[in-house]
Design a protein around this motif. Sequence first.
Motif, PDB file in Angstrom:
ATOM      1  N   GLU A   1       6.835   2.848  -8.621  1.00 52.00           N
ATOM      2  CA  GLU A   1       7.907   1.888  -8.356  1.00 52.00           C
ATOM      3  C   GLU A   1       8.343   1.924  -6.895  1.00 52.00           C
ATOM      4  O   GLU A   1       8.792   0.916  -6.343  1.00 52.00           O
ATOM      5  CB  GLU A   1       9.108   2.187  -9.266  1.00 52.00           C
ATOM      6  N   ALA A   2       8.173   3.067  -6.237  1.00 55.04           N
ATOM      7  CA  ALA A   2       8.568   3.197  -4.834  1.00 55.04           C
ATOM      8  C   ALA A   2       7.676   2.379  -3.910  1.00 55.04           C
ATOM      9  O   ALA A   2       7.995   2.209  -2.730  1.00 55.04           O
ATOM     10  CB  ALA A   2       8.538   4.665  -4.421  1.00 55.04           C
ATOM     11  N   LEU A   3       6.570   1.848  -4.433  1.00 54.80           N
ATOM     12  CA  LEU A   3       5.642   1.073  -3.618  1.00 54.80           C
ATOM     13  C   LEU A   3       5.948  -0.422  -3.627  1.00 54.80           C
ATOM     14  O   LEU A   3       5.243  -1.200  -2.977  1.00 54.80           O
ATOM     15  CB  LEU A   3       4.199   1.304  -4.092  1.00 54.80           C
ATOM     16  N   ARG A   4       6.982  -0.831  -4.339  1.00 57.57           N
ATOM     17  CA  ARG A   4       7.367  -2.247  -4.327  1.00 57.57           C
ATOM     18  C   ARG A   4       7.731  -2.655  -2.897  1.00 57.57           C
ATOM     19  O   ARG A   4       8.580  -2.039  -2.259  1.00 57.57           O
ATOM     20  CB  ARG A   4       8.563  -2.495  -5.249  1.00 57.57           C
ATOM     21  N   GLY A   5       7.072  -3.688  -2.407  1.00 61.00           N
ATOM     22  CA  GLY A   5       7.353  -4.166  -1.061  1.00 61.00           C
ATOM     23  C   GLY A   5       6.759  -3.307   0.038  1.00 61.00           C
ATOM     24  O   GLY A   5       7.178  -3.417   1.194  1.00 61.00           O
ATOM     25  N   ALA A   6       5.789  -2.453  -0.293  1.00 59.37           N
ATOM     26  CA  ALA A   6       5.187  -1.576   0.715  1.00 59.37           C
ATOM     27  C   ALA A   6       4.574  -2.394   1.847  1.00 59.37           C
ATOM     28  O   ALA A   6       3.921  -3.416   1.614  1.00 59.37           O
ATOM     29  CB  ALA A   6       4.113  -0.701   0.069  1.00 59.37           C
ATOM     30  N   ASP A   7       4.775  -1.940   3.087  1.00 59.18           N
ATOM     31  CA  ASP A   7       4.166  -2.620   4.231  1.00 59.18           C
ATOM     32  C   ASP A   7       2.742  -2.105   4.418  1.00 59.18           C
ATOM     33  O   ASP A   7       2.253  -1.247   3.668  1.00 59.18           O
ATOM     34  CB  ASP A   7       5.015  -2.426   5.489  1.00 59.18           C
ATOM     35  N   LEU A   8       2.057  -2.635   5.440  1.00 58.40           N
ATOM     36  CA  LEU A   8       0.662  -2.263   5.663  1.00 58.40           C
ATOM     37  C   LEU A   8       0.515  -0.780   5.996  1.00 58.40           C
ATOM     38  O   LEU A   8      -0.461  -0.139   5.596  1.00 58.40           O
ATOM     39  CB  LEU A   8       0.071  -3.122   6.786  1.00 58.40           C
ATOM     40  N   GLY A   9       1.482  -0.231   6.715  1.00 57.80           N
ATOM     41  CA  GLY A   9       1.410   1.173   7.084  1.00 57.80           C
ATOM     42  C   GLY A   9       1.444   2.081   5.870  1.00 57.80           C
ATOM     43  O   GLY A   9       0.618   3.004   5.737  1.00 57.80           O
ATOM     44  N   LEU A  10       2.400   1.839   4.983  1.00 57.32           N
ATOM     45  CA  LEU A  10       2.506   2.652   3.774  1.00 57.32           C
ATOM     46  C   LEU A  10       1.296   2.426   2.874  1.00 57.32           C
ATOM     47  O   LEU A  10       0.761   3.367   2.277  1.00 57.32           O
ATOM     48  CB  LEU A  10       3.800   2.313   3.025  1.00 57.32           C
ATOM     49  N   THR A  11       0.848   1.178   2.772  1.00 53.94           N
ATOM     50  CA  THR A  11      -0.320   0.872   1.944  1.00 53.94           C
ATOM     51  C   THR A  11      -1.540   1.631   2.441  1.00 53.94           C
ATOM     52  O   THR A  11      -2.289   2.224   1.650  1.00 53.94           O
ATOM     53  CB  THR A  11      -0.610  -0.640   1.959  1.00 53.94           C
ATOM     54  N   ALA A  12      -1.766   1.623   3.751  1.00 57.84           N
ATOM     55  CA  ALA A  12      -2.904   2.342   4.323  1.00 57.84           C
ATOM     56  C   ALA A  12      -2.790   3.841   4.064  1.00 57.84           C
ATOM     57  O   ALA A  12      -3.782   4.510   3.737  1.00 57.84           O
ATOM     58  CB  ALA A  12      -2.995   2.073   5.817  1.00 57.84           C
TER      59      ALA A  12
ATOM     60  N   THR B   1     -14.347  -2.919   1.781  1.00 54.98           N
ATOM     61  CA  THR B   1     -13.149  -3.744   1.615  1.00 54.98           C
ATOM     62  C   THR B   1     -13.441  -5.163   2.080  1.00 54.98           C
ATOM     63  O   THR B   1     -14.455  -5.432   2.722  1.00 54.98           O
ATOM     64  CB  THR B   1     -11.971  -3.203   2.450  1.00 54.98           C
ATOM     65  N   GLY B   2     -12.521  -6.073   1.772  1.00 56.80           N
ATOM     66  CA  GLY B   2     -12.585  -7.406   2.338  1.00 56.80           C
ATOM     67  C   GLY B   2     -11.939  -7.398   3.712  1.00 56.80           C
ATOM     68  O   GLY B   2     -11.191  -6.474   4.050  1.00 56.80           O
ATOM     69  N   ASN B   3     -12.235  -8.405   4.515  1.00 56.81           N
ATOM     70  CA  ASN B   3     -11.663  -8.440   5.868  1.00 56.81           C
ATOM     71  C   ASN B   3     -10.154  -8.670   5.833  1.00 56.81           C
ATOM     72  O   ASN B   3      -9.411  -8.134   6.647  1.00 56.81           O
ATOM     73  CB  ASN B   3     -12.351  -9.496   6.726  1.00 56.81           C
ATOM     74  N   GLN B   4      -9.672  -9.477   4.871  1.00 58.21           N
ATOM     75  CA  GLN B   4      -8.232  -9.654   4.698  1.00 58.21           C
ATOM     76  C   GLN B   4      -7.963 -10.282   3.336  1.00 58.21           C
ATOM     77  O   GLN B   4      -8.794 -11.021   2.812  1.00 58.21           O
ATOM     78  CB  GLN B   4      -7.643 -10.532   5.803  1.00 58.21           C
ATOM     79  N   SER B   5      -6.815  -9.966   2.778  1.00 56.24           N
ATOM     80  CA  SER B   5      -6.463 -10.502   1.463  1.00 56.24           C
ATOM     81  C   SER B   5      -5.992 -11.945   1.605  1.00 56.24           C
ATOM     82  O   SER B   5      -5.604 -12.386   2.685  1.00 56.24           O
ATOM     83  CB  SER B   5      -5.362  -9.658   0.817  1.00 56.24           C
ATOM     84  N   THR B   6      -6.007 -12.672   0.497  1.00 58.05           N
ATOM     85  CA  THR B   6      -5.592 -14.074   0.539  1.00 58.05           C
ATOM     86  C   THR B   6      -4.091 -14.243   0.404  1.00 58.05           C
ATOM     87  O   THR B   6      -3.601 -15.363   0.491  1.00 58.05           O
ATOM     88  CB  THR B   6      -6.288 -14.878  -0.579  1.00 58.05           C
ATOM     89  N   ASP B   7      -3.355 -13.147   0.198  1.00 54.94           N
ATOM     90  CA  ASP B   7      -1.893 -13.290   0.139  1.00 54.94           C
ATOM     91  C   ASP B   7      -1.250 -12.800   1.441  1.00 54.94           C
ATOM     92  O   ASP B   7      -0.669 -13.562   2.187  1.00 54.94           O
ATOM     93  CB  ASP B   7      -1.307 -12.588  -1.093  1.00 54.94           C
ATOM     94  N   GLY B   8      -1.402 -11.525   1.764  1.00 53.92           N
ATOM     95  CA  GLY B   8      -0.785 -11.008   2.979  1.00 53.92           C
ATOM     96  C   GLY B   8      -1.534 -11.367   4.250  1.00 53.92           C
ATOM     97  O   GLY B   8      -0.943 -11.583   5.303  1.00 53.92           O
TER      98      GLY B   8
ATOM     99  N   LEU C   1      -0.489  12.001  -5.041  1.00 50.71           N
ATOM    100  CA  LEU C   1      -1.130  11.875  -3.733  1.00 50.71           C
ATOM    101  C   LEU C   1      -0.368  12.595  -2.631  1.00 50.71           C
ATOM    102  O   LEU C   1      -0.800  12.600  -1.484  1.00 50.71           O
ATOM    103  CB  LEU C   1      -1.274  10.392  -3.375  1.00 50.71           C
ATOM    104  N   ASP C   2       0.784  13.155  -2.982  1.00 51.97           N
ATOM    105  CA  ASP C   2       1.633  13.857  -2.012  1.00 51.97           C
ATOM    106  C   ASP C   2       2.026  12.939  -0.853  1.00 51.97           C
ATOM    107  O   ASP C   2       1.956  13.320   0.318  1.00 51.97           O
ATOM    108  CB  ASP C   2       0.912  15.106  -1.484  1.00 51.97           C
ATOM    109  N   VAL C   3       2.435  11.723  -1.198  1.00 50.79           N
ATOM    110  CA  VAL C   3       2.882  10.746  -0.209  1.00 50.79           C
ATOM    111  C   VAL C   3       4.352  10.427  -0.472  1.00 50.79           C
ATOM    112  O   VAL C   3       4.742  10.179  -1.615  1.00 50.79           O
ATOM    113  CB  VAL C   3       2.052   9.450  -0.275  1.00 50.79           C
ATOM    114  N   ASP C   4       5.156  10.427   0.590  1.00 49.91           N
ATOM    115  CA  ASP C   4       6.580  10.115   0.484  1.00 49.91           C
ATOM    116  C   ASP C   4       6.813   8.717   1.048  1.00 49.91           C
ATOM    117  O   ASP C   4       6.680   8.488   2.253  1.00 49.91           O
ATOM    118  CB  ASP C   4       7.398  11.144   1.265  1.00 49.91           C
ATOM    119  N   ALA C   5       7.157   7.769   0.164  1.00 48.99           N
ATOM    120  CA  ALA C   5       7.357   6.381   0.604  1.00 48.99           C
ATOM    121  C   ALA C   5       8.566   6.244   1.515  1.00 48.99           C
ATOM    122  O   ALA C   5       8.659   5.295   2.301  1.00 48.99           O
ATOM    123  CB  ALA C   5       7.522   5.469  -0.618  1.00 48.99           C
ATOM    124  N   GLU C   6       9.494   7.186   1.433  1.00 51.69           N
ATOM    125  CA  GLU C   6      10.718   7.116   2.226  1.00 51.69           C
ATOM    126  C   GLU C   6      10.697   8.082   3.402  1.00 51.69           C
ATOM    127  O   GLU C   6      11.747   8.404   3.959  1.00 51.69           O
ATOM    128  CB  GLU C   6      11.929   7.436   1.328  1.00 51.69           C
TER     129      GLU C   6
END
Length: 258
Positions: A89-100, A117-124, A209-214
């Motif tokens: 749930e903490a990933l809602r609205g994640a930017d490219l940095g957090l996603t990467a 991967t694809g070169n770019q998504s059709t939404d973002g 994954l030991d990742v802190d979204a905040e």
Amino acid sequence: MKIVVLVKEVPDTYGDRKLNLETGLADRAASETVLDEIGERSLEVALSYADGHPDAEVVVLSMAPESAAATVRKGLAMGAGSAVQIVDEALRGADLGLTAEVLAAALRKTGFDLVITGNQSTDGSGGVLSAWIAELLDIPAALYLTSVEIGESSVTGVRATDAGTVEVTAEYPAIISITEAMPDARFPNFKGIMAAKKKPFETLSLADLDVDAEDAAASRSIMIALSEKPPRAAGVKIVDEGDAGEKLAEFLIQNRLA
């Protein structure tokens, strides 16, 4: 050879796509969601290689809400051997940095020889995720490829440039991104759809994954304003009274189009 393909659920490009004006997120209830076409093409690259190399392992990886599980599972129906979905749930609205950061952590956990991967998504349509992941994993990246040849120890592809084309090669472990110049993806058949129900499907959280979204030390993009696109205004109409050419030239100059 272990190939991990990044896939993403996106609003159907054939439907209306809207942003929720309160959250700034895509309104998933406004249109049907599908597996992004460029992700399907990426998966086709991996599956085409696996067709001739039975020892190749193909994994689909996605960071998506729990509701996207059925969409991600389409990758299994197409022929991938397993799937990994990151749900938190903490990933809602994640930017490219957090996603990467999250996808890089997932790739470290699952292991890989090649990431597609694809070169770019059709939404973002960010177009930087592949390079960002490569930087975080410290691996070579061959991006925006129009053709791909997967070898035993390296991957080779062709990238179009303003001056022509360039052939690039990256030794494993590596990441590549492909463009829509690559072949269309195969359709899942009935046998594949039934088999997909029994294939491994792992769900991971940020804690896994030991990742802190905040994380305050990490750079994060924050949306501060959002508004609806204004209605399209009527264009300038020029009536020819013998001076239409002058008026047109003046319009082009005023708008810095000439």
